[in-house]
Write a protein that holds these residues in place. Sequence first.
Motif, PDB file in Angstrom:
ATOM      1  N   UNK A  99      15.407  32.025 -75.515  1.00  0.00           N
ATOM      2  CA  UNK A  99      15.556  30.677 -74.963  1.00  0.00           C
ATOM      3  C   UNK A  99      14.921  30.539 -73.592  1.00  0.00           C
ATOM      4  N   UNK A 100      15.026  31.568 -72.783  1.00  0.00           N
ATOM      5  CA  UNK A 100      14.524  31.416 -71.419  1.00  0.00           C
ATOM      6  C   UNK A 100      12.993  31.439 -71.354  1.00  0.00           C
ATOM      7  N   UNK A 101      12.356  31.965 -72.399  1.00  0.00           N
ATOM      8  CA  UNK A 101      10.889  31.979 -72.391  1.00  0.00           C
ATOM      9  C   UNK A 101      10.307  31.020 -73.419  1.00  0.00           C
ATOM     10  N   UNK A 102      11.092  30.518 -74.308  1.00  0.00           N
ATOM     11  CA  UNK A 102      10.613  29.577 -75.335  1.00  0.00           C
ATOM     12  C   UNK A 102      11.672  28.510 -75.513  1.00  0.00           C
ATOM     13  N   UNK A 103      11.871  27.683 -74.471  1.00  0.00           N
ATOM     14  CA  UNK A 103      12.951  26.688 -74.464  1.00  0.00           C
ATOM     15  C   UNK A 103      12.819  25.659 -75.577  1.00  0.00           C
ATOM     16  N   UNK A 113      15.613  23.735 -78.014  1.00  0.00           N
ATOM     17  CA  UNK A 113      15.909  22.396 -77.504  1.00  0.00           C
ATOM     18  C   UNK A 113      15.731  21.320 -78.571  1.00  0.00           C
ATOM     19  N   UNK A 169      15.285  20.589 -70.590  1.00  0.00           N
ATOM     20  CA  UNK A 169      13.818  20.616 -70.644  1.00  0.00           C
ATOM     21  C   UNK A 169      13.239  21.162 -69.363  1.00  0.00           C
ATOM     22  N   UNK A 199      13.789  26.938 -68.061  1.00  0.00           N
ATOM     23  CA  UNK A 199      12.719  27.762 -68.635  1.00  0.00           C
ATOM     24  C   UNK A 199      12.026  28.430 -67.497  1.00  0.00           C
ATOM     25  N   UNK A 200      11.867  29.717 -67.673  1.00  0.00           N
ATOM     26  CA  UNK A 200      11.338  30.458 -66.533  1.00  0.00           C
ATOM     27  C   UNK A 200       9.836  30.401 -66.545  1.00  0.00           C
ATOM     28  N   UNK A 239       8.674  41.099 -70.175  1.00  0.00           N
ATOM     29  CA  UNK A 239       9.030  41.039 -68.754  1.00  0.00           C
ATOM     30  C   UNK A 239       8.896  42.409 -68.107  1.00  0.00           C
TER      31      UNK A 239
END
Lengths: 396, 599
Positions: free
Chosen positions: A358-362, A366, B22, B25-26, B313
Amino acid sequence: MSTGAPELLQEAGSAPAAGSEAAAIAARSPVQLFWRRLKQDRVALVALAFIVVLIVVAVFAPLIVKLVGARPPNEQSTRFFDEFGSPSGPSGDKLLGVDDLGRDVFSRVLYGARVSLEVAFIATALIVVIGVVIGMVAGYYRGWVDTALSRSMDVMLAFPVLLLALGLGGACSLGNGCIPVNYNRVGVVIIIFALLGMAFSLVRLIVGNRRAKGDADPLERRDYTARIIPWGVVLVIGLVVELILPARTPGIITPGLPVVIFVIAFAGWPYMARIIRGQVLSIREKEFVEAARSLGASDSRILFRHILPNIVAPIIVYTTLLIPTNILFEAALSFLGIGVQPPTASWGSMIADATGIFDTAWWFMTFPGLALLLTVLSFNLIGDGLQDALNPRTSQ
Amino acid sequence: MTRTPKRVAMLAALLALVLFVAACGSSSSDDKGGSVKSSAGQKIPQGKQGGELTVLSAGDVDYMDPGQMYYTFGYMIGYSVNRALYSFKPDNAEKPVPDIAASDPQISADKKTITIKIKQGIKFSPPVNREITTKDIKYAMERVFSANVPNPYATGYFGTIQGAPKAPAKGIPDISGIQTPDDQTLVIKLTQPKAATVAAALVMPLTMPVPPEYAKKFDAKNPSTYNQNVVFTGPYMVKNDASGKLTGWKPAKSIELVRNPNWDKSTDYRPAYLDKIHIDEGNADATVASRRILNGSALVQGDGAPPAPVLKQAATRFKNQLVLVPAGGTRYVAMNTKIKPFDNVNVRKAVVAIFDRNAMRLTRGGPIVGDLAWRYIPPGIPGFDEAGGLNVPDDPKFDFLKNPAGDPAVAKKYMLAAKQDGVPVTADGKYAGKEKLLMIGTNADPGKKSAQVAENQFEKLGFNLNFRIVTQDALYTKFCGVPKANVAICPNVGFFKDFVDPESFINPTFNGEAILPANNTNWPQLDDKAINKAIDDAAILAPGAERSKAFAKIDQDITLLAPAVPWLWDKTPLIESKDVQGVADNYSTVWHLSFTSLK
């Protein structure tokens, strides 16, 4: 001095104007009143419009995907990955980005609507049919019938449904499903049941009519067809099962949507049954039911001709509120890995697949999440609106 | 408040939520300088004494009992608390060094006798406290043939010892082929000239000594309860009480390792810098655990690799905290050669030709996680270079392996050849059969993703699949490992080294004589008489160039029969906190706790 409208006034001794009286005092029908009240609820109308659009989108998903130029929902591609296999987000050639297998998220959200609506409508229909029948029987007959059915409802309500779902999903998602059925035997049982029912009804009718000969209410004579036809339908079903369906199937609960629908229906019918039972308990004491009973109407006639029409409003309202619950339930089951098998797109399974990235492909979580949210919200708003429109007193 | 303002408020809140999400997101600032470390050819650094390290793991060890342990995480703990006859230094996973043994095993000329001398001065931990003898090793090797101590590889690797039972025995058998003429000498006699294989297998945990006078009472029970009462010979031990019960092991929760007071540093090559090691179990969310390690202090990973997004990462922002270890394994998609149409070699070659092996590798993280495989003996195992190394030869008979992104033209060629053999194939080279072929994949990522990619590849050739995902253990115990289940395709199989010898990759996986009714590892059920004979002939050769060459040829021959689609020679990523000086164990592909220290 008169305060009435001019068209209602008349000189003393003069005849009224032809046609004006009838037009002046015409009352609005319940449907007109309902629609008038619903039209005033703008939010419910917007929600209704959204649902209509959603249904259209679900039905015409393949066409829309083609028109927009998106890829089919199950088409994988590594074109949109970086060197680590990370998917890329929304851009010109992919409206809502791609998922972790390179599939178009826009297409999958559209096709996911089909799964959600299919499960919601079918499961809800099953819940309504089962719940209404059992609720009516329990509420009307009281006594040991009510006790047995109500306790069954209590057991089902206390059942850990998610555990059942996980267990059934685990057992029935392997191989060819579970609960294999020998349709030959089932068909024979249904046919015998129908013939016995028909015979029993005929005997009761003949004996009853002979007793009431001369005083027999003509209505009772017409009940011959009303009594026999349902058994005839059951007989036809039995013949279809016996002669047309294959003798043996892998399982009636097969992997995929059948598991989900079964679990949702199995878990949901007690809620409907309890509500209907409560409604029937109050209506059965009303005078018109008493009158029908004293005229000799049968129990099934009272139930289906007198009581059921009076509980249609709460059934409709509750059904509308049940649909979003079932959509969420399906999403939860798919999230847990039960139900729709990959690569079928389902909003719940898409959200589950997206949680790790989720944090890299929101976008992956969503958009299906948003679709789910809007759908559930819309059904809830429509349910509220219907409730207000059908029973204005509750909104005051 | 009436309904309408409430609804408007709900809608407004919803809109705000959407905008918030929206906006999340990093955006990673990638550091592209330098490259990720590999443990291949690593130099063992000098470490700092002292400190406590925490290992984060999802699950528990399979066993603490060296006679039963088999999985990698168990080895990570097991080889820190116990010593086998031979073991691997972290910088060389190809040549084992004597550990309890004093020197290399002596093999007789007829290859049926192995003689080993053991060191003096190695003691058991409390409460046993005495020096070990060869009788302890004899007992350790005998107990694993008992029904009370189920060992998954005893019969497979040590079944040729004279007197070794063919089936699990009642009680602890006295195996005549394991002899102890004195306290420092162990003699193993075999029924077949397979001393090379047996000697290579002496690195396995079942050679870790077990004191019979202490363990017999536990081994008398079925199953044995020695697992909760193990005594140790390594630099560390699991905390225990005076009776020997392991108080420091709370199954599925934690393990406490402390220094073994009876460990003599002069008898061991391990430095054992750390004072204490705490294993924290139950970290089921690999993403959370991996992030904790990268951003935290004094942490290393236990079981399980970091998921692909975290690996990215680590590879871009935490390069110094990531090490890649050649795993010594091969992943492949097995096709059941007993089920039509995979009984036809041209169909299988067509499948290999169409397969996008790059896409398969991307499901695990891309090139960083390993090299594209095209055969079965992986890098680091004797025979790998002889069989052709990393690159597919230009020989036309290997044309179906040439293009790792898939080659539809070559696939069509082989499908049309299959048509000549009577396989239903359309004019454009697609499979025309209507039956649904059963494919069973795992429900655990990244294997689940790999299975879905594999499904897509088969569908390109027109196959209709009945694709089901099941739990990892059910995949092996109910489906792919059970020939009767008639699974046509197993996309999530692979084989990783037990010890450094090519036979361990070829024999259990492609020898027709190794097909078992349960726990089968010859997943394609390949049963080619020529291959079977070649494996049996090569197995008796002594370790060296001839053996390597023989297995290399068998590897190539198996590849040409295309029983599977090999797609990855793994590199295991290991991550550590920035204050940890981790040393990777190239044998077990985990952190070597006896060499790791804190900075």
